[in-house]
Design an enzyme around this catalytic site. Structure first.
Site, PDB file in Angstrom:
ATOM      1  N   ASP A  74       0.857  -1.171   0.000  1.00  0.00           N
ATOM      2  CA  ASP A  74       0.000   0.000   0.000  1.00  0.00           C
ATOM      3  C   ASP A  74       0.905   1.236   0.000  1.00  0.00           C
ATOM      4  O   ASP A  74       2.124   1.124   0.053  1.00  0.00           O
ATOM      5  CB  ASP A  74      -0.920  -0.011   1.220  1.00  0.00           C
ATOM      6  CG  ASP A  74      -0.120   0.186   2.494  1.00  0.00           C
ATOM      7  OD1 ASP A  74       1.121   0.056   2.441  1.00  0.00           O
ATOM      8  OD2 ASP A  74      -0.731   0.465   3.529  1.00  0.00           O
TER       9      ASP A  74
ATOM     10  N   GLY B 267      -0.501   5.772   3.025  1.00  0.00           N
ATOM     11  CA  GLY B 267      -1.457   6.831   3.326  1.00  0.00           C
ATOM     12  C   GLY B 267      -2.528   6.397   4.307  1.00  0.00           C
ATOM     13  O   GLY B 267      -2.883   7.132   5.220  1.00  0.00           O
TER      14      GLY B 267
ATOM     15  N   GLY C  72     -11.050   3.632  -0.102  1.00  0.00           N
ATOM     16  CA  GLY C  72     -11.943   4.416   0.739  1.00  0.00           C
ATOM     17  C   GLY C  72     -13.176   3.674   1.189  1.00  0.00           C
ATOM     18  O   GLY C  72     -14.148   4.281   1.605  1.00  0.00           O
TER      19      GLY C  72
ATOM     20  N   ASP D 113      -7.696  -7.854   0.075  1.00  0.00           N
ATOM     21  CA  ASP D 113      -6.734  -8.054   1.154  1.00  0.00           C
ATOM     22  C   ASP D 113      -7.395  -7.671   2.460  1.00  0.00           C
ATOM     23  O   ASP D 113      -8.295  -6.831   2.481  1.00  0.00           O
ATOM     24  CB  ASP D 113      -5.501  -7.164   0.973  1.00  0.00           C
ATOM     25  CG  ASP D 113      -5.764  -5.752   1.469  1.00  0.00           C
ATOM     26  OD1 ASP D 113      -6.437  -5.002   0.740  1.00  0.00           O
ATOM     27  OD2 ASP D 113      -5.338  -5.418   2.585  1.00  0.00           O
TER      28      ASP D 113
ATOM     29  N   CYS E  78     -11.825 -30.232   5.808  1.00  0.00           N
ATOM     30  CA  CYS E  78     -10.945 -29.115   5.420  1.00  0.00           C
ATOM     31  C   CYS E  78      -9.576 -29.646   5.002  1.00  0.00           C
ATOM     32  O   CYS E  78      -9.035 -30.562   5.607  1.00  0.00           O
ATOM     33  CB  CYS E  78     -10.808 -28.145   6.596  1.00  0.00           C
ATOM     34  SG  CYS E  78      -9.613 -26.839   6.301  1.00  0.00           S
TER      35      CYS E  78
ATOM     36  N   CYS F 214      -6.761 -27.850   4.855  1.00  0.00           N
ATOM     37  CA  CYS F 214      -5.656 -26.996   5.306  1.00  0.00           C
ATOM     38  C   CYS F 214      -4.620 -27.832   6.048  1.00  0.00           C
ATOM     39  O   CYS F 214      -4.917 -28.940   6.489  1.00  0.00           O
ATOM     40  CB  CYS F 214      -6.185 -25.865   6.197  1.00  0.00           C
ATOM     41  SG  CYS F 214      -6.354 -26.307   7.930  1.00  0.00           S
TER      42      CYS F 214
ATOM     43  N   CYS G 109      -5.916 -28.966   9.650  1.00  0.00           N
ATOM     44  CA  CYS G 109      -7.029 -29.930   9.754  1.00  0.00           C
ATOM     45  C   CYS G 109      -6.762 -31.252   9.032  1.00  0.00           C
ATOM     46  O   CYS G 109      -7.260 -32.290   9.457  1.00  0.00           O
ATOM     47  CB  CYS G 109      -8.301 -29.343   9.151  1.00  0.00           C
ATOM     48  SG  CYS G 109      -8.977 -27.949  10.064  1.00  0.00           S
TER      49      CYS G 109
ATOM     50  N   HIS H   4      -5.001 -22.234   9.193  1.00  0.00           N
ATOM     51  CA  HIS H   4      -6.352 -22.648   8.797  1.00  0.00           C
ATOM     52  C   HIS H   4      -7.117 -21.493   8.139  1.00  0.00           C
ATOM     53  O   HIS H   4      -7.715 -21.656   7.074  1.00  0.00           O
ATOM     54  CB  HIS H   4      -7.122 -23.161  10.019  1.00  0.00           C
ATOM     55  CG  HIS H   4      -8.572 -23.414   9.744  1.00  0.00           C
ATOM     56  ND1 HIS H   4      -9.026 -24.591   9.204  1.00  0.00           N
ATOM     57  CD2 HIS H   4      -9.659 -22.602   9.872  1.00  0.00           C
ATOM     58  CE1 HIS H   4     -10.332 -24.511   9.030  1.00  0.00           C
ATOM     59  NE2 HIS H   4     -10.748 -23.313   9.422  1.00  0.00           N
TER      60      HIS H   4
END
Lengths: 464, 406
Positions: free
Chosen positions: B101, B104, B225, B275, B313, B315, B318, B350
């Site tokens: 970024d 700001g 914004g 994000d 799951c 991941c 898990c 996870h």
């Protein structure tokens, strides 16, 4: 159920001088540990800061992981480890790689002494919700539920005091009787290999009855555990005169006086008739008096010796290895990692090298060299400047990387120790190690430095 | 397809479009590899994703792009260190893409005493309180030193709910600052500079800003914004207004968006990139994000719950040990949460996986032209009963021809 087979084969002992030896410890799961080895500390069933996918068994936990039941007894009525879910042993509830060897102990490997005496049939433990009394019958149940490679049988150590002084004679009697009964209970009920605890700080003479129980059950006991503080071993009436190698200290200075005072304190207790006790307590002389007595009492086999007590530095580890210990607590890895130290020592020592780097030090801000100079090809690709940044920015990743790095350094250190014993140069290499890196007091300054520097970084000044 | 003679630092190739909604799937080729959109980008604020190693992020989670914050890296380790080491990729051993970024947003959100002038953002140094100034030129210089694959322009950030002349001023100033950023950007061949559309909740201002930014022809556009306390209806309105105008052949990035429902709806409205710190932050508070809603694993009801965090799951936390995962249960996380950092690490793994996987599934659905079905299943899993569906989502999706209640 049969007690799983476990063997211990001594390969090499140092010809003269110290009692250091190499050996192979064959575990019931088919793994073997080359000794001397360190036992990695765990907290609540995980290697501190590391998820299992970040633990490389060969690099980080080549020996075993010590798990303390103390971490799992918050709810004595419904202990987590006894909850039955299918056929899986409850070791699967630890956050460790599956192939790791587990030494299950009662206490976690910290230095906190129990502040509440044990009961006749219960052990006082520090859980995360305070002191909890656990009935002694629970221990075999938990040991069998977890199915560790080694279970360290509980002993009554409530007479321990921080000074290392021997408790009074009434206390001693209780300690011995309870420990005998507890050991017999474990031998009868535990279905995994058992290591017996030697009663800390008690002179051999006073724990003779307990040692008899150990000998009587020797067929079912696979190792001996000593819970003493290793700092008492650094300046004993030792075979090596360390003051010769210590640049920071004269043999006549305060530390020597302290050591003498400690010995004097140990001479305090008397037997029932007011006569001074044999003051050769094992914390000053290593395991030899206990082993001699066990032999006198009819112990016929050589057992692995596990020092699970406080051991603050690799220097102390070396002295314990010289006393004949095979397995050593790796608790000091945490001391260094927590303080922001990336270790850099080797064994044998690398001439001109430093012991480690405290990465809180702003001098590393733009140091893009690897974490360790003297150990090439370590797995962590990170450089000192990044670690300095992570510590400075209070990012958890810093402690993940330091933990991995320092475990790997310890692993290499002990591999070096084993090679040195095999080569017959161990005692000389130990002297060199002290000469190059200094003694415990010196290297622990790196830890103190971390505490000071950390303060100067200001936890909140730069945070939002 | 006609390709440019020289390779640009960003190639955006549309792979598929939903035949009903505005959802699209694309490949975005950046200097550090391909990013498949729609994509959620985890936030590694201070050059580290809260306790995860770069290896875990890349290899275990398959993440190809993460965020760093320019403001934070400017303070620590500082521009000098970044220049010496040769950028943030080398600094943190991350060989995939980085988006930064402009700094700001942090100026305004973190520093109470920031004052915005035409020159830049005036603020007090958090170190010694001395006055400092972040200008578009300084932001570009910092982001050039970081070497991020996608840089964001410095924009004039005002609270989302601001109206009238101040919002209009901010929108116009953001356009002027983009021009200064373009001029100051030293590495247009290796780093992409994205414009940020401002204009608050005013559709006319947003439209005007979109047209102005498109004239500057940046490699991608962010909708800025937002996520500042506006209601969801207004948020969706702004997103759909912008995506109607923004060119189809460039990525659209909704800044600061991370709740699962917002992601799914925004994809339907034609956004590609997102994000948010939410998945890693909530992990540190013991919360697991799942298909069926969030679980606070610190709650004692999970102490004896030996099921995985989310059944099925994939991941690393898990996934069962038999499938190469860690097979961690709710009971284990419960016993570690707020006691050991590993508890947070398990949940961060996870939750980040959840976000990445959600966008993967959305992409697969778009490629198969089954996106509306995906959206319906997502809401059904999350809420069960149709009565519980949030009205804003039902309305927004109806606007792109997906009727959740049908």
């Amino acid at each position: 159920m049969n007690i799983a087979k476990m063997t211990f084969e001594v390969a090499k002992t140092v010809a003269s001088g110290s009692a250091a030896r190499t050996a192979t410890l064959n575990l019931s799961n088919g793994n073997s540990i080359a000794t001397p080895a360190f036992i990695t500390t765990s907290s609540r069933g995980c290697v501190p800061n590391l998820t299992p996918d970040n633990v490389n068994v060969d690099k980080h936990v080549p020996g075993a992981v010590a798990v303390g039941l103390e971490d799992f007894v918050e709810r004595p009525q419904a202990p987590l480890l006894l909850k039955d879910v299918g056929d899986e042993p409850s070791r699967t509830r630890f956050s460790l790689p599956e192939e790791v060897n587990i030494f299950l102990q009662t206490r976690r490997p910290s230095n906190v002494l129990p502040n509440k005496p044990n009961g006749r049939n219960m052990l006082s433990m520090y859980s995360s919700v305070g002191v909890v009394d656990i009935d002694i019958d629970q221990f075999p149940l938990m040991a069998n539920a977890v199915a560790p490679e080694v279970f360290v049988a509980p002993a009554d150590a409530s007479g321990l005091s921080p000074s290392g002084a021997c408790p009074g004679s009434n206390k001693v009697k209780k300690m011995v009787m309870r420990s005998q009964r507890w050991l017999e209970k474990c031998v009868a009920d535990v279905k995994v290999p058992i290591y017996a605890s030697i009663l800390p700080t008690l002179p051999v003479l006073h724990q003779k009855e307990y040692l008899k129980t150990v000998v009587e059950n020797q067929d079912k006991i696979n190792g001996l555990v000593f819970h003493t503080r290793a700092e008492h071993s650094e300046y004993p009436d030792q075979t090596i005169d360390l003051s010769r190698f210590d640049s920071t200290r004269k043999p006549t200075d305060a530390a020597a006086a302290e050591s003498a005072a400690r010995k004097a304190a140990a001479q305090g207790p008397t037997d029932g008739n007011g006569n001074p006790l044999d003051v050769k307590t094992e914390h000053l002389t290593g395991p030899k008096p206990v082993l001699d007595e066990l032999k006198n009492l009819g112990m016929g086999k050589t057992m692995p010796l596990y020092h699970s007590g406080q051991c603050d530095t690799p220097q102390q580890m070396l002295l314990l290895i010289q006393q004949g210990f095979d397995l050593l607590s790796g608790y000091s890895v945490e001391t260094f990692s927590d303080a922001g130290v990336a270790l850099d020592f080797t064994f044998p020592a690398t001439p001109g090298a430093v012991f480690g780097h405290n990465l809180w030090d702003p001098k590393f801000k733009n140091d893009f060299s690897p974490l360790a100079d003297s150990n090439q090809a370590l797995s962590a690709p990170h450089h000192r400047a990044y670690l300095y940044h992570l510590l400075d920015a209070h990012e958890m990743l810093g402690h993940v990387i330091l933990e991995q790095h320092n475990l790997e350094i310890y692993n290499r250190f002990l591999a070096g120790v084993r090679r040195s014993i095999e080569a017959g140069t161990f005692d000389a290499d130990v002297k060199d190690f002290f000469e190059v890196y200094g003694d415990s007091k010196l290297v622990l300054k790196l830890v103190e430095m971390g505490e000071k520097l950390q303060g100067s970084h200001g936890a909140d000044k730069d945070r939002f | 397809m006609i390709r440019n003679m020289t390779k640009k630092p960003l190639e955006f190739t549309l792979r598929a479009k939903c035949s009903r909604s505005k959802a699209r799937a694309a490949d975005m080729d950046l200097p550090h590899g391909r990013v498949k959109t729609p994509m959620f980008m985890p936030v590694a604020t201070q050059a580290s994703l809260k306790g995860l190693t770069p290896e875990q992020l890349e290899k275990s989670l398959g993440c190809n792009i993460c965020l760093n914050n320019t403001y934070h890296l400017g303070l620590k380790p500082g521009q000098d260190t970044l220049d010496r080491v040769g950028g943030a990729h080398k600094f943190q051993n991350w060989n995939k893409n980085i988006l930064t970024d402009s700094g700001g947003f942090q100026m305004v959100s973190l520093l109470k005493l920031a004052r915005i002038t035409e020159e830049g953002v005036e603020f007090q140094s958090p170190h010694d309180g001395s006055p400092m100034l972040l200008t578009p030129e300084h932001s570009m210089s910092l982001q050039n030193s970081i070497g991020s694959d996608i840089m964001m322009q410095l924009d004039d950030v005002v609270a989302t709910l601001t109206e009238g002349p101040r919002m209009e001023e901010a929108m116009h100033r953001s356009i002027r600052w983009l021009d200064r950023c373009i001029k100051a950007h030293k590495n247009p061949d290796t780093q992409n500079l994205f414009a940020i559309i401002q204009g608050g909740l005013d559709a006319d201002m947003r439209k005007f800003c979109c047209h102005e930014m498109i004239k500057r022809d940046t490699p991608g556009y962010a909708i800025g914004g937002l996520s500042g306390g506006e209601n969801k209806e207004a948020y969706c309105e702004v997103v759909t207004t912008c995506t109607d105008i923004l060119p189809e052949n460039k990525p659209r990035y909704c800044m600061g968006v991370g709740y699962a429902e917002d992601l799914v709806v925004s994809v339907a409205l034609g956004a590609d990139l997102f994000d948010c710190v939410y998945p890693s932050r909530t992990a540190r508070f013991g919360n697991a994000i799942t298909r069926y809603g969030n679980l606070n694993l610190r709650n004692k009801q999970y102490a004896d719950d030996f099921r995985p965090i989310e059944e099925g799951c994939k991941c690393p936390t898990c996934r069962p040990k038999s499938e190469g995962g860690m097979g961690i249960t709710r009971a284990v996380v419960n016993s570690l949460a707020s006691k050991e950092t590993t508890g947070a690490h398990f949940l961060t793994l996870h939750n980040i996986h959840y976000q990445l996987n959600l966008m993967d599934e959305a992409r697969e659905a778009i490629l198969e032209d089954e996106f509306p079905e995906f959206v319906k299943k997502f809401f059904k899993d999350l809420h069960g009963d149709k009565d519980k569906y949030p009205q804003w989502a039902v309305d927004a999706l109806r606007g792109v021809d997906i009727d959740l209640l049908d």
